[in-house]
Enzyme design. Sequence first.
Site, PDB file in Angstrom:
ATOM      1  CG  HIS A  75      -1.884   0.973   1.436  1.00  0.00           C
ATOM      2  ND1 HIS A  75      -3.015   1.052   1.828  1.00  0.00           N
ATOM      3  CD2 HIS A  75      -2.272   2.232   0.453  1.00  0.00           C
ATOM      4  CE1 HIS A  75      -3.921   1.948   1.642  1.00  0.00           C
ATOM      5  NE2 HIS A  75      -2.748   2.950   0.972  1.00  0.00           N
ATOM      6  CD  GLU A  92      -4.996  -2.653   0.545  1.00  0.00           C
ATOM      7  OE1 GLU A  92      -4.824  -3.656   0.798  1.00  0.00           O
ATOM      8  OE2 GLU A  92      -4.183  -2.281   1.876  1.00  0.00           O
ATOM      9  CG  HIS A 107      -7.568  -2.563   9.210  1.00  0.00           C
ATOM     10  ND1 HIS A 107      -7.096  -1.474   8.574  1.00  0.00           N
ATOM     11  CD2 HIS A 107      -7.628  -1.346  10.036  1.00  0.00           C
ATOM     12  CE1 HIS A 107      -6.682  -0.251   9.307  1.00  0.00           C
ATOM     13  NE2 HIS A 107      -6.784  -0.520   9.767  1.00  0.00           N
TER      14      HIS A 107
END
Length: 237
Positions: free
Chosen positions: A43, A70, A190
Amino acid sequence: MTKLSVNINKIATLRNSRGGNVPNVLQVAKDLQQFGAQGITIHPRPDERHIKYQDAYDLKDVVYTEYNIEGNPVKKFMDMVLEIKPTQVTLVPDADDALTSNAGWDTIKNKDFLKEVIQEFRNNNIRTSIFVDPVLQMIEGAKDTGADRIELYTEEFAHQYGLGNKKGIDAYVESALKANELGLGINAGHDLSLDNIQFFKQNIPDLLEVSIGHALVAESLYLGFDNVVNMYLNKLK
């Protein structure tokens, strides 16, 4: 079996804290795949405080499982993804100064924007996933954007599970059922960990992939990557 994609941002954070190339992000990606990880997730953020844009390019020749990138689809991010052509791009509505991802997309308000972005990625044969909260209207909105998958934002589930409230899974189950009804693939990520991943997997129908970074790296400080990756794989069976 649900696939395990390991987010290696924390490895880059540790490397960046001292400069140089220890730990080596590319070597860790190679090792994780050898240990059984079925994907690598990164990410990159605009300030490159962990994964750097150059890492994203370098990992292209290292990741032989699934490569998931991401990020917020600003121009620099989109240009990078279109050049690398990973297996999957996961769109996350991060603010520039966000410490970590903290909300899913409003897929209704941002429908036209997301639709345009997703079409560009699909034209380049890149699978698309949208980071969303477990809200039925947002799942329906994700379908209207043309996305292939959703990634359920699981922080609230993890928080409630840690408090002993197993009813915290209910909104995620309803969202998964709606996604299945609409023909959307389901990813999740997450704050998933060894403590809660099995319960989550057992309750979410047709869960295709989980992306786990912070907890997996923290657990590996005590148990080692090889052990922890295989512990996750066993819980995801």
